[in-house]
Design a protein around this motif. Structure first.
Motif, PDB file in Angstrom:
ATOM      1  N   ALA A 175     -69.146 -18.555-102.864  1.00  0.00           N
ATOM      2  CA  ALA A 175     -69.560 -17.707-103.868  1.00  0.00           C
ATOM      3  C   ALA A 175     -68.823 -16.411-103.982  1.00  0.00           C
ATOM      4  N   LEU A 176     -68.794 -15.724-103.026  1.00  0.00           N
ATOM      5  CA  LEU A 176     -68.109 -14.694-102.845  1.00  0.00           C
ATOM      6  C   LEU A 176     -66.699 -14.660-103.077  1.00  0.00           C
ATOM      7  N   ALA A 177     -65.916 -15.599-102.633  1.00  0.00           N
ATOM      8  CA  ALA A 177     -64.552 -15.764-103.230  1.00  0.00           C
ATOM      9  C   ALA A 177     -64.366 -16.080-104.368  1.00  0.00           C
ATOM     10  N   LEU A 178     -65.166 -16.743-105.314  1.00  0.00           N
ATOM     11  CA  LEU A 178     -65.150 -16.982-106.610  1.00  0.00           C
ATOM     12  C   LEU A 178     -65.151 -15.700-107.343  1.00  0.00           C
ATOM     13  N   ILE A 179     -66.088 -14.793-106.884  1.00  0.00           N
ATOM     14  CA  ILE A 179     -66.459 -13.489-107.696  1.00  0.00           C
ATOM     15  C   ILE A 179     -65.233 -12.693-107.416  1.00  0.00           C
ATOM     16  N   GLN A 180     -64.825 -12.605-106.185  1.00  0.00           N
ATOM     17  CA  GLN A 180     -63.690 -11.823-106.052  1.00  0.00           C
ATOM     18  C   GLN A 180     -62.615 -12.144-106.773  1.00  0.00           C
ATOM     19  N   GLN A 181     -62.192 -13.367-106.956  1.00  0.00           N
ATOM     20  CA  GLN A 181     -61.390 -14.100-107.815  1.00  0.00           C
ATOM     21  C   GLN A 181     -61.158 -13.562-109.318  1.00  0.00           C
ATOM     22  N   GLU A 182     -62.195 -13.720-109.788  1.00  0.00           N
ATOM     23  CA  GLU A 182     -62.369 -13.164-111.376  1.00  0.00           C
ATOM     24  C   GLU A 182     -62.114 -11.587-111.566  1.00  0.00           C
ATOM     25  N   SER A 183     -62.656 -10.819-110.418  1.00  0.00           N
ATOM     26  CA  SER A 183     -62.468  -9.448-110.417  1.00  0.00           C
ATOM     27  C   SER A 183     -61.157  -9.038-110.243  1.00  0.00           C
ATOM     28  N   ARG A 184     -60.444  -9.861-109.405  1.00  0.00           N
ATOM     29  CA  ARG A 184     -59.133  -9.528-109.257  1.00  0.00           C
ATOM     30  C   ARG A 184     -58.050  -9.494-110.110  1.00  0.00           C
ATOM     31  N   VAL A 185     -58.261 -10.596-111.018  1.00  0.00           N
ATOM     32  CA  VAL A 185     -57.471 -10.761-112.292  1.00  0.00           C
ATOM     33  C   VAL A 185     -57.693  -9.603-113.401  1.00  0.00           C
ATOM     34  N   ALA A 186     -58.772  -9.295-113.437  1.00  0.00           N
ATOM     35  CA  ALA A 186     -58.851  -8.107-114.240  1.00  0.00           C
ATOM     36  C   ALA A 186     -58.202  -6.803-113.783  1.00  0.00           C
ATOM     37  N   GLN A 187     -58.458  -6.674-112.479  1.00  0.00           N
ATOM     38  CA  GLN A 187     -58.026  -5.503-111.959  1.00  0.00           C
ATOM     39  C   GLN A 187     -56.531  -5.429-111.633  1.00  0.00           C
ATOM     40  N   GLU A 188     -56.007  -6.529-111.718  1.00  0.00           N
ATOM     41  CA  GLU A 188     -54.425  -6.631-111.644  1.00  0.00           C
ATOM     42  C   GLU A 188     -53.932  -6.087-112.935  1.00  0.00           C
ATOM     43  N   GLN A 189     -54.501  -6.788-114.134  1.00  0.00           N
ATOM     44  CA  GLN A 189     -54.103  -6.324-115.416  1.00  0.00           C
ATOM     45  C   GLN A 189     -54.424  -4.743-115.743  1.00  0.00           C
ATOM     46  N   VAL A 190     -55.306  -4.173-115.433  1.00  0.00           N
ATOM     47  CA  VAL A 190     -55.708  -2.780-115.602  1.00  0.00           C
ATOM     48  C   VAL A 190     -54.404  -2.012-114.596  1.00  0.00           C
ATOM     49  N   GLY A 191     -54.478  -2.448-113.357  1.00  0.00           N
ATOM     50  CA  GLY A 191     -53.718  -1.937-112.478  1.00  0.00           C
ATOM     51  C   GLY A 191     -52.381  -1.718-112.812  1.00  0.00           C
ATOM     52  N   PHE A 192     -51.739  -2.875-113.549  1.00  0.00           N
ATOM     53  CA  PHE A 192     -50.430  -2.875-113.997  1.00  0.00           C
ATOM     54  C   PHE A 192     -50.150  -1.969-115.055  1.00  0.00           C
ATOM     55  N   LEU A 193     -51.026  -1.747-115.766  1.00  0.00           N
ATOM     56  CA  LEU A 193     -50.834  -1.038-117.217  1.00  0.00           C
ATOM     57  C   LEU A 193     -50.923   0.538-116.437  1.00  0.00           C
ATOM     58  N   VAL A 194     -51.730   0.991-115.735  1.00  0.00           N
ATOM     59  CA  VAL A 194     -51.854   2.190-115.161  1.00  0.00           C
ATOM     60  C   VAL A 194     -50.435   2.601-114.468  1.00  0.00           C
ATOM     61  N   GLU A 195     -50.000   1.637-113.799  1.00  0.00           N
ATOM     62  CA  GLU A 195     -48.800   2.023-113.017  1.00  0.00           C
ATOM     63  C   GLU A 195     -47.547   2.173-114.111  1.00  0.00           C
ATOM     64  N   HIS A 196     -47.534   1.275-114.731  1.00  0.00           N
ATOM     65  CA  HIS A 196     -46.235   1.134-115.746  1.00  0.00           C
ATOM     66  C   HIS A 196     -46.286   1.777-117.240  1.00  0.00           C
ATOM     67  N   VAL A 197     -47.465   2.363-117.453  1.00  0.00           N
ATOM     68  CA  VAL A 197     -47.601   2.840-118.795  1.00  0.00           C
ATOM     69  C   VAL A 197     -48.297   4.172-118.549  1.00  0.00           C
ATOM     70  N   LEU A 218     -76.814 -23.796-102.358  1.00  0.00           N
ATOM     71  CA  LEU A 218     -76.217 -24.956-101.389  1.00  0.00           C
ATOM     72  C   LEU A 218     -75.931 -24.210 -99.768  1.00  0.00           C
ATOM     73  N   GLY A 219     -76.119 -23.153 -99.613  1.00  0.00           N
ATOM     74  CA  GLY A 219     -75.940 -22.287 -98.517  1.00  0.00           C
ATOM     75  C   GLY A 219     -74.590 -21.914 -98.221  1.00  0.00           C
ATOM     76  N   ARG A 220     -73.703 -21.974 -99.238  1.00  0.00           N
ATOM     77  CA  ARG A 220     -72.310 -21.706 -99.108  1.00  0.00           C
ATOM     78  C   ARG A 220     -72.113 -20.390 -99.998  1.00  0.00           C
ATOM     79  N   PRO A 221     -72.429 -18.973 -99.267  1.00  0.00           N
ATOM     80  CA  PRO A 221     -72.258 -17.893 -99.808  1.00  0.00           C
ATOM     81  C   PRO A 221     -70.819 -17.386 -99.786  1.00  0.00           C
ATOM     82  N   ASP A 222     -70.096 -17.684 -98.809  1.00  0.00           N
ATOM     83  CA  ASP A 222     -68.420 -17.494 -98.515  1.00  0.00           C
ATOM     84  C   ASP A 222     -67.906 -17.983 -99.686  1.00  0.00           C
TER      85      ASP A 222
END
Length: 553
Positions: free
Chosen positions: A369-391, A363-367
């Motif tokens: 699409a990129l925001a959707l990809i970053q949202q999924e990646s951010r959730v996983a990174q937050e989980q891993v980052g929390f555990l690395v920082e606290h455990v 549909l020509g809306r790349p921005d």
């Protein structure tokens, strides 16, 4: 227990055990009877010879005291009077000869008249003619080798005036001995045949007792049995009819915590495993299947069966396996099945997101699409980052990440406050203990909130985990939004085997958690949680779960 390398390979014999027993027992019986018969016949020959000698001596003594014979020595022709007397006695007694001679050994009586007046031969007359003795001797005379009885002849004044010699030929004696021996060998032969028949019966009975197996087959079966018993994962404990241990395999020793070198055979089972209940099976002769019990610190599932042979109760055997291992296996299978379902759901969701991204790009809306990809990646990174920082412990972090993913898959809100901290370096035993404690408590919490969700469809399942290593204790709090538990029921919940969930082999997790808490210097408590359900609080001694060098600080 028996070590397999003790057994040496047995070379199979081509001769069957039945024939070996028959040959061995038969040969021993035959040899014993033949030796006994030979000795008895030899002794009988000696006795017969002695009896014939005594018989000859008795006849000689009798002849030597005949008055007519004594008076005949003074007659002008003694032989004319003595010869008839001697011959008559010889005929009546069956002696080979009755010889009478004077004090010089000149014959006055002899079976062969041509030899009268000649000197007696044999050289065995001195004891009678010189010393006046009566005796038995063996010597060779004119008629051949003979057993002879010698007696001196005394006159009325007591002087030696002659000698009487009564003889039986040795050839005749041997004929009599052989005749008696031939008769005696017949019962010996019959006894040998009876012994062989008995040996045959023993061989057949022995073969039946060992179930028709050859010795090398028995040895192979023993080795195979030992290999099987020592290789199976289940513990095996067997007792004999006296209630003493007759078998204990390596798995049983491992589950019971018994050293491999400790000898427990022939010890009363009550001294080895007091709660084995094998004596009940031994007395009642009844089977017991899938019974739950504790052996040491291990919950077990036990099967007990009697050993019956020929209608007689010969013992009992128990097979047991760790209930924890069964639970872990069942749990692993359930988790594997859940992982498959989860992967299937994730694959479906990921496919949907890919289609969405593809559609946005088309549909020509790349921005967007990129925001959707970053949202999924951010959730996983937050989980891993929390555990690395606290455990700081990677094993505990991996376990918690798995629980977070599992909660997400099951639609459970799983949260951990930012104030959580676990930076102590754990030992291997501490890692295993904390993994067991947290895994059991979180799984129970997940099950509790899902049960509440089924009862109240509008409720949001929520589980919260808090942990801290401040101070000398590690503290863990697992709180859920489930239906809750009355704190007064905690003691009942901690009992082995008690559960509120359907299915077999449950009621172990909380009991195991309590045991581990006590083992590592802590405790398990419960209170009402802020989320509406139960809140389990676990404390353990930091020094006991930390690495050795840290625990000494």
């Amino acid at each position: 227990m028996t070590v397999l390398h003790r057994f040496k390979p047995v070379r199979p014999w081509r001769v069957s055990i039945r024939l070996q027993v028959l040959m061995l027992v038969g040969a021993l019986v035959a040899l014993m009877l033949v030796l006994q018969g030979t000795y008895m016949n030899a002794r009988r020959a000696e006795i017969i010879s002695e009896q014939i000698g005594l018989r000859a001596l008795g006849v000689a003594r009798t002849v030597a005291v005949i008055p007519e014979l004594i008076d005949a020595f003074t007659a002008p022709e003694p032989a004319l009077l003595i010869q008839p007397i001697a011959e008559r006695i010889r005929m009546e007694t069956g002696a080979e000869y009755v010889v009478v001679g004077n004090h010089e050994g000149i014959r006055y009586a002899h079976p062969v008249e041509e030899r009268l007046g000649h000197a007696m031969v044999g050289g065995d007359n001195d004891r009678a003619l010189i010393h006046g003795e009566s005796y038995v001797s063996e010597a060779t005379g004119t008629l051949g080798e003979a057993i002879r009885g010698k007696a001196p002849v005394f006159n009325r004044d007591g002087d030696i005036i002659g000698i009487v010699s009564v003889g039986f030929l040795i050839d005749d004696v041997e004929i009599d001995v052989r005749r008696y021996m031939e008769l005696s060998w017949l019962p010996i032969l019959l006894a040998v045949l009876g012994g062989l028949m008995g040996a045959l019966w023993i061989a057949r009975h022995f073969k039946q007792v060992i179930l028709g197996l050859e010795p090398y087959e028995i040895a192979r079966l023993v080795m195979e049995k030992e290999a099987i018993l020592q290789s199976i994962h289940e513990g095996i404990l067997a007792i004999n009819k006296d209630g003493k241990v007759s078998l204990l395999n390596q798995a049983a020793r491992r589950l019971m915590g018994v050293a491999a070198h400790e000898d427990l055979l022939n010890k009363p089972v009550q001294d080895v495993v007091p709660n084995s209940r094998l004596l009940e099976v031994l007395n009642a002769g009844e089977h017991q299947y899938d019974q739950e019990t504790w052996i040491g610190d291990h919950p077990m599932v036990v099967n007990r069966v009697p050993i019956i042979h020929g209608g007689q109760l010969e013992g009992a055997v128990a097979t047991f396996r760790s209930q924890r291992e069964i639970m872990e296996l069942s749990k692993a299978l359930n988790e594997a099945s859940a992982d498959v379902d989860s992967l299937r759901v994730q694959a479906h969701e990921f496919s949907n997101r890919l289609y969405t991204v593809s559609g946005l790009l088309q549909l020509g809306r790349p921005d967007e699409a990129l925001a959707l990809i970053q949202q999924e990646s951010r959730v996983a990174q937050e989980q891993v980052g929390f555990l690395v920082e606290h455990v700081s412990d990677a094993v505990i972090s991996g376990m918690l990440l798995g629980k977070m993913l599992r909660a997400e898959q099951r639609g459970i809100q799983f949260s951990m406050p930012d104030s959580c901290s676990l930076h102590v370096e754990l030992s291997s035993a501490g890692q295993e203990a904390l993994m067991t404690v947290l895994s059991n408590l979180l799984d129970n919490a997940f099950d509790a909130v899902l049960m509440q969700t089924k009862a109240q469809t509008d409720s949001v399942p929520h589980v919260r985990l808090f942990f801290t290593d401040l101070g000398h204790q590690l503290v863990f709090e697992v709180e859920d939004s489930g239906p809750g538990i009355d704190p007064a029921q905690l003691e009942t919940l901690l009992q082995q085997g008690f559960t509120t969930k359907p299915g077999k082999h449950r009621g172990i997790g909380l009991a195991q958690v309590q045991r581990l808490c006590a083992q590592f210097g802590g405790e398990l408590t419960m209170e009402d949680g802020d989320l509406g359900g139960a809140c389990f609080i676990v404390t353990v001694n930091k020094g006991r779960v930390a690495q050795q060098e840290i625990s000494r600080v």
